[in-house]
Design a protein around this motif. Structure first.
Motif, PDB file in Angstrom:
ATOM      1  N   GLU A   1       0.852  -1.186   0.000  1.00  0.00           N
ATOM      2  CA  GLU A   1       0.000   0.000   0.000  1.00  0.00           C
ATOM      3  C   GLU A   1       0.888   1.235   0.000  1.00  0.00           C
ATOM      4  O   GLU A   1       1.834   1.341   0.774  1.00  0.00           O
ATOM      5  CB  GLU A   1      -0.914   0.023   1.225  1.00  0.00           C
ATOM      6  N   VAL A   2       0.568   2.165  -0.897  1.00  0.00           N
ATOM      7  CA  VAL A   2       1.332   3.402  -1.040  1.00  0.00           C
ATOM      8  C   VAL A   2       0.352   4.564  -0.948  1.00  0.00           C
ATOM      9  O   VAL A   2      -0.691   4.564  -1.635  1.00  0.00           O
ATOM     10  CB  VAL A   2       2.086   3.434  -2.382  1.00  0.00           C
ATOM     11  N   PHE A   3       0.678   5.547  -0.096  1.00  0.00           N
ATOM     12  CA  PHE A   3      -0.211   6.676   0.122  1.00  0.00           C
ATOM     13  C   PHE A   3       0.447   7.968  -0.348  1.00  0.00           C
ATOM     14  O   PHE A   3       1.669   8.135  -0.227  1.00  0.00           O
ATOM     15  CB  PHE A   3      -0.568   6.798   1.612  1.00  0.00           C
ATOM     16  N   ALA A   4      -0.343   8.861  -0.865  1.00  0.00           N
ATOM     17  CA  ALA A   4       0.150  10.158  -1.330  1.00  0.00           C
ATOM     18  C   ALA A   4       0.756  10.920  -0.161  1.00  0.00           C
ATOM     19  O   ALA A   4       0.200  10.956   0.934  1.00  0.00           O
ATOM     20  CB  ALA A   4      -0.991  10.949  -1.968  1.00  0.00           C
TER      21      ALA A   4
ATOM     22  N   ASP B   1       7.337  10.000 -11.759  1.00  0.00           N
ATOM     23  CA  ASP B   1       6.434  11.092 -11.395  1.00  0.00           C
ATOM     24  C   ASP B   1       6.315  11.205  -9.880  1.00  0.00           C
ATOM     25  O   ASP B   1       5.217  11.121  -9.308  1.00  0.00           O
ATOM     26  CB  ASP B   1       5.053  10.853 -12.015  1.00  0.00           C
ATOM     27  N   PHE B   2       7.418  11.361  -9.203  1.00  0.00           N
ATOM     28  CA  PHE B   2       7.425  11.469  -7.748  1.00  0.00           C
ATOM     29  C   PHE B   2       8.741  12.089  -7.321  1.00  0.00           C
ATOM     30  O   PHE B   2       9.671  12.237  -8.117  1.00  0.00           O
ATOM     31  CB  PHE B   2       7.243  10.091  -7.089  1.00  0.00           C
ATOM     32  N   THR B   3       8.804  12.458  -6.054  1.00  0.00           N
ATOM     33  CA  THR B   3      10.031  13.026  -5.505  1.00  0.00           C
ATOM     34  C   THR B   3      10.986  11.887  -5.139  1.00  0.00           C
ATOM     35  O   THR B   3      10.608  10.930  -4.468  1.00  0.00           O
ATOM     36  CB  THR B   3       9.737  13.869  -4.265  1.00  0.00           C
ATOM     37  N   ILE B   4      12.257  12.010  -5.597  1.00  0.00           N
ATOM     38  CA  ILE B   4      13.246  10.946  -5.420  1.00  0.00           C
ATOM     39  C   ILE B   4      14.346  11.455  -4.493  1.00  0.00           C
ATOM     40  O   ILE B   4      14.886  12.549  -4.692  1.00  0.00           O
ATOM     41  CB  ILE B   4      13.848  10.524  -6.763  1.00  0.00           C
ATOM     42  N   GLN B   5      14.689  10.658  -3.503  1.00  0.00           N
ATOM     43  CA  GLN B   5      15.741  11.020  -2.553  1.00  0.00           C
ATOM     44  C   GLN B   5      16.967  10.130  -2.789  1.00  0.00           C
ATOM     45  O   GLN B   5      16.883   8.912  -2.707  1.00  0.00           O
ATOM     46  CB  GLN B   5      15.247  10.850  -1.121  1.00  0.00           C
ATOM     47  N   ASP B   6      18.124  10.765  -3.106  1.00  0.00           N
ATOM     48  CA  ASP B   6      19.394  10.045  -3.316  1.00  0.00           C
ATOM     49  C   ASP B   6      19.222   8.915  -4.328  1.00  0.00           C
ATOM     50  O   ASP B   6      19.557   7.754  -4.090  1.00  0.00           O
ATOM     51  CB  ASP B   6      19.924   9.482  -1.992  1.00  0.00           C
ATOM     52  N   GLY B   7      18.705   9.268  -5.515  1.00  0.00           N
ATOM     53  CA  GLY B   7      18.427   8.245  -6.518  1.00  0.00           C
ATOM     54  C   GLY B   7      19.614   7.856  -7.369  1.00  0.00           C
ATOM     55  O   GLY B   7      19.618   6.790  -7.971  1.00  0.00           O
ATOM     56  N   ASP B   8      20.665   8.714  -7.470  1.00  0.00           N
ATOM     57  CA  ASP B   8      21.821   8.417  -8.310  1.00  0.00           C
ATOM     58  C   ASP B   8      22.905   7.746  -7.474  1.00  0.00           C
ATOM     59  O   ASP B   8      23.369   8.303  -6.477  1.00  0.00           O
ATOM     60  CB  ASP B   8      22.371   9.701  -8.933  1.00  0.00           C
ATOM     61  N   VAL B   9      23.318   6.551  -7.908  1.00  0.00           N
ATOM     62  CA  VAL B   9      24.328   5.771  -7.181  1.00  0.00           C
ATOM     63  C   VAL B   9      25.399   5.319  -8.168  1.00  0.00           C
ATOM     64  O   VAL B   9      25.079   4.753  -9.222  1.00  0.00           O
ATOM     65  CB  VAL B   9      23.713   4.533  -6.491  1.00  0.00           C
TER      66      VAL B   9
ATOM     67  N   GLU C   1       0.683   2.251  -7.380  1.00  0.00           N
ATOM     68  CA  GLU C   1      -0.752   2.528  -7.201  1.00  0.00           C
ATOM     69  C   GLU C   1      -0.904   3.346  -5.917  1.00  0.00           C
ATOM     70  O   GLU C   1      -0.902   2.805  -4.814  1.00  0.00           O
ATOM     71  CB  GLU C   1      -1.539   1.226  -7.118  1.00  0.00           C
ATOM     72  N   VAL C   2      -1.006   4.649  -6.077  1.00  0.00           N
ATOM     73  CA  VAL C   2      -0.985   5.563  -4.932  1.00  0.00           C
ATOM     74  C   VAL C   2      -2.418   5.857  -4.488  1.00  0.00           C
ATOM     75  O   VAL C   2      -3.265   6.273  -5.290  1.00  0.00           O
ATOM     76  CB  VAL C   2      -0.255   6.867  -5.291  1.00  0.00           C
ATOM     77  N   MET C   3      -2.650   5.616  -3.219  1.00  0.00           N
ATOM     78  CA  MET C   3      -3.967   5.883  -2.638  1.00  0.00           C
ATOM     79  C   MET C   3      -3.968   7.235  -1.930  1.00  0.00           C
ATOM     80  O   MET C   3      -2.913   7.831  -1.690  1.00  0.00           O
ATOM     81  CB  MET C   3      -4.322   4.770  -1.657  1.00  0.00           C
ATOM     82  N   LYS C   4      -5.167   7.664  -1.589  1.00  0.00           N
ATOM     83  CA  LYS C   4      -5.323   8.934  -0.888  1.00  0.00           C
ATOM     84  C   LYS C   4      -4.628   8.849   0.458  1.00  0.00           C
ATOM     85  O   LYS C   4      -4.561   7.790   1.073  1.00  0.00           O
ATOM     86  CB  LYS C   4      -6.811   9.243  -0.699  1.00  0.00           C
ATOM     87  N   ALA C   5      -4.107   9.980   0.912  1.00  0.00           N
ATOM     88  CA  ALA C   5      -3.399  10.010   2.187  1.00  0.00           C
ATOM     89  C   ALA C   5      -4.273   9.454   3.295  1.00  0.00           C
ATOM     90  O   ALA C   5      -5.443   9.840   3.442  1.00  0.00           O
ATOM     91  CB  ALA C   5      -2.963  11.432   2.524  1.00  0.00           C
ATOM     92  N   ALA C   6      -3.754   8.512   4.083  1.00  0.00           N
ATOM     93  CA  ALA C   6      -4.529   7.838   5.129  1.00  0.00           C
ATOM     94  C   ALA C   6      -4.766   8.777   6.307  1.00  0.00           C
ATOM     95  O   ALA C   6      -3.875   9.531   6.711  1.00  0.00           O
ATOM     96  CB  ALA C   6      -3.795   6.598   5.600  1.00  0.00           C
ATOM     97  N   PRO C   7      -6.003   8.754   6.939  1.00  0.00           N
ATOM     98  CA  PRO C   7      -6.259   9.579   8.138  1.00  0.00           C
ATOM     99  C   PRO C   7      -5.507   9.014   9.325  1.00  0.00           C
ATOM    100  O   PRO C   7      -5.147   7.835   9.342  1.00  0.00           O
ATOM    101  CB  PRO C   7      -7.773   9.465   8.327  1.00  0.00           C
ATOM    102  N   PRO C   8      -5.250   9.823  10.355  1.00  0.00           N
ATOM    103  CA  PRO C   8      -4.546   9.315  11.535  1.00  0.00           C
ATOM    104  C   PRO C   8      -5.395   8.283  12.268  1.00  0.00           C
ATOM    105  O   PRO C   8      -6.631   8.350  12.243  1.00  0.00           O
ATOM    106  CB  PRO C   8      -4.326  10.559  12.396  1.00  0.00           C
TER     107      PRO C   8
ATOM    108  N   VAL D   1      11.176   7.167  -2.315  1.00  0.00           N
ATOM    109  CA  VAL D   1      10.427   8.084  -3.171  1.00  0.00           C
ATOM    110  C   VAL D   1       9.173   8.539  -2.423  1.00  0.00           C
ATOM    111  O   VAL D   1       8.647   7.819  -1.568  1.00  0.00           O
ATOM    112  CB  VAL D   1      10.057   7.422  -4.514  1.00  0.00           C
ATOM    113  N   THR D   2       8.730   9.720  -2.763  1.00  0.00           N
ATOM    114  CA  THR D   2       7.508  10.268  -2.140  1.00  0.00           C
ATOM    115  C   THR D   2       6.531  10.651  -3.234  1.00  0.00           C
ATOM    116  O   THR D   2       6.760  11.618  -3.970  1.00  0.00           O
ATOM    117  CB  THR D   2       7.843  11.500  -1.284  1.00  0.00           C
ATOM    118  N   PRO D   3       5.432   9.890  -3.393  1.00  0.00           N
ATOM    119  CA  PRO D   3       4.417  10.276  -4.387  1.00  0.00           C
ATOM    120  C   PRO D   3       3.646  11.497  -3.898  1.00  0.00           C
ATOM    121  O   PRO D   3       3.214  11.553  -2.738  1.00  0.00           O
ATOM    122  CB  PRO D   3       3.520   9.039  -4.477  1.00  0.00           C
ATOM    123  N   ASN D   4       3.485  12.462  -4.774  1.00  0.00           N
ATOM    124  CA  ASN D   4       2.833  13.718  -4.378  1.00  0.00           C
ATOM    125  C   ASN D   4       1.363  13.772  -4.783  1.00  0.00           C
ATOM    126  O   ASN D   4       0.678  14.755  -4.512  1.00  0.00           O
ATOM    127  CB  ASN D   4       3.580  14.902  -5.003  1.00  0.00           C
TER     128      ASN D   4
END
Length: 563
Positions: A415-418, A446-454, A504-511, A471-474
């Motif tokens: 499961e992946v959340f925005a 199509d997302f933010t990538i952290q330290d992707g080049d190795v 498959e990015v789902m809506k941000a989960a509530p707390p 990665v962080t899907p926005n």
């Protein structure tokens, strides 16, 4: 009783006087003396004469160090500085670039000695500047540093390596047009020092003149000692149309000395040719059958894969037909094996000055190393009168191992959340027999990538590694991405492979509902933090009291044992 009091007062006065005069005053004076001394200053002193060394010999390098102030310098370390290794006259293999000294008193000069240094054999005769750095501390514990330059003179009576053509040896004094002859070039190293990585090349050939009758025009030698001779063979063919005369060729020699300094020298050599008759054809010339060209389909053959070797055969005779021609192919260590045929090729005839192309399919061994392998072609043929002739040709074919980079499926959470960072990873393997060079892995999507080049670098055969990023899907929905692999093989060929994936990015989960509001959470934390802190303090105090009590008991036991 009165006398005892007087005696005690006198005794106490003597003790106080001794303390003041014997202990306190000298210590005060010593401190005052230290404060009155200047901080030491070390400089490179002057030698009576410049140090002189002979190339190839060992000796001691002595550097005078002068303290120009009255404070003492201690814990002295003297270092030699190297700006350019190629211009440093001493051999570095067993040489220490540092030496130590215990101390140098005020206004004194001592010598720093570097023992057993050896001058390089190839060092040029001249004066070399050498940087020197000095680190030290003062009697007060302050650190000091200074630097300077010394000069040493190197005398070298050894001649640098110099390759020259000292002569030519031939079976006959001349080469008949239409025939080949092996000449041996007598090369001498006229210097005293060893030459290394030598390339000796013969050039200046023309299509209708002198030609090289062998695959390689350059000989490579690892080393050539001083005053040594070597004989380098070249097989030369004279075109049948050549007239009698003397023809020049170019000898090019490139090499290095022990300091990796490059040298290059070119010389002319002259060969005599016995030319053709009035018809322009030398009827006496032996008919020659040569491989004047060959092709194997690309820059190299691939290990374990079939390739076609095409050979162009040329009858160099202008007047004679060649018959019953047989070619037999063999390779070193049986690297190449014929496919669906034997290793022999039969040709009925080739007319005078004619040529024909023949092909054979070969397969290199699967496990061969990356390098060039020779195929030997033994040629048998006859002229019109039935005279038999033989010849031998060499064909060099580079063989390369294919690179095989494989990778696993990309692993990611179910499961992946925005807006929530997620880790993705995969394993990769070098399943081939060749080294993978300059491997770089990167990610796009199509997302933010952290330290992707190795940069992985080289991956040896049979080795594996892994790659993981965050990665962080926005936004929600189906997002695509790909992992890119860039690398080279031993031949310098570049490869680029990519592995695609989807999120498959789902809506941000509530707390979660059971998480208390911020205020309540802090209140709850405060309820348990305070007793925990108090309990920890009581535990620490108890441990300290226990340790103190144990020490007191041990002291009592020691006292009782002493008594």
């Amino acid at each position: 009783m009165k006398h005892r009091s007087v005696f005690f007062i006198v005794f106490l006065s003597m003790i106080i006087s001794c303390y003041l005069l014997g202990w306190y005053k000298p210590q005060s004076l010593e401190a005052a003396d230290n404060l009155s001394l200047e901080e030491p200053k070390l400089v490179i002193g002057r030698s009576n004469s410049m140090p002189v060394f002979k190339a190839g010999e060992e000796g001691n390098l002595i550097i005078p160090i002068q303290n120009s102030r009255d404070g003492e310098a201690r814990n002295i370390n003297v270092s030699l500085l190297i700006d350019d290794v190629a211009k440093f006259p001493f051999e570095l293999e067993k040489m220490s670039l540092q030496t130590g000294m215990s101390s140098i008193g005020g206004y004194r000069t001592e010598s720093a000695i570097f023992f057993g240094i050896k001058v390089a054999k190839a060092a040029e005769s001249k004066v070399y500047p050498i940087g020197v750095k000095i680190d030290y501390t003062s009697q007060n514990g302050n650190e000091g540093q200074s630097s300077g330059t010394i000069y040493v003179k190197i005398e070298n009576e050894q001649k640098t390596p110099g390759l020259i053509l000292a002569g030519i040896q031939m079976e006959n004094e001349q080469i008949d047009s239409g025939e080949s002859q092996t000449i041996e070039l007598k090369i001498k190293n006229d210097g005293h020092l060893t030459a290394r990585d030598i390339d000796i090349k013969l050039a200046g050939f023309t299509a209708n003149g002198l030609r090289l009758d062998q695959p390689l025009d350059t000989f490579h030698l690892k080393e050539f000692k001083g005053q040594e001779f070597k004989y380098i063979p070249f097989k030369i063919y004279a075109d049948p149309s050549m007239e009698s005369g003397t023809y020049p060729l170019d000898l090019v020699m490139k090499y290095k000395d022990e300091f990796n300094k490059d040298y290059s020298k070119e010389e002319k050599l002259y060969l005599t040719v016995e030319g053709s008759g009035p018809e322009g054809k030398n009827k006496k010339a032996t008919p020659r059958l040569i491989i004047n060209n060959y092709f194997y389909g690309g820059e190299y053959a691939v290990a374990g894969e079939v390739f076609s070797l095409s050979m162009s055969l040329l009858n160099t005779s202008q007047v004679k037909m060649l018959n019953n021609i047989k070619l037999s192919l063999s390779s070193e260590e049986n690297i190449f094996s014929p496919v669906n045929s034997s290793n022999s090729i039969f040709i009925d005839s080739i007319p005078a000055a004619g040529s024909i192309t023949q092909s054979i399919e070969l397969k290199p061994k699967v496990d061969v190393a990356n390098k060039t392998y020779n195929i030997t072609v033994d040629i048998e043929y006859e002229d019109e009168k039935g005279n038999k002739y033989t010849a031998k040709e060499l064909i060099g074919i580079p063989v390369a191992q294919p690179v095989k980079l494989v990778f696993s499926d990309i692993e990611m959470p179910p499961e992946v959340f925005a807006g929530t960072p997620v880790g993705i990873s995969l394993d990769f393997y070098n399943t081939g027999r060749a080294l993978i060079r300059n491997l770089i892995i990167s990610t796009e999507g199509d997302f933010t990538i952290q330290d992707g080049d190795v940069f992985v670098g080289n991956l040896e055969a049979g080795k594996s590694d892994y790659y993981d990023i965050t990665v962080t899907p926005n936004k929600e929905g189906k997002l695509t991405g790909k992992v890119l692999f860039d690398y080279d093989d031993d031949t310098g060929k570049h490869y680029k492979v990519e592995k695609s994936f989807e999120l498959e990015v789902m809506k941000a989960a509530p707390p979660p509902a059971d998480i208390p509001p911020p205020g309540m959470e802090e209140a709850g934390a405060a309820k348990w933090k305070k007793p925990a802190i108090i309990g920890s303090g009581i535990l620490v105090a108890g441990i300290a009291a226990f340790i103190l009590r144990r020490r007191q008991l041990r002291k009592k036991e020691e006292v009782s044992l002493d008594e």
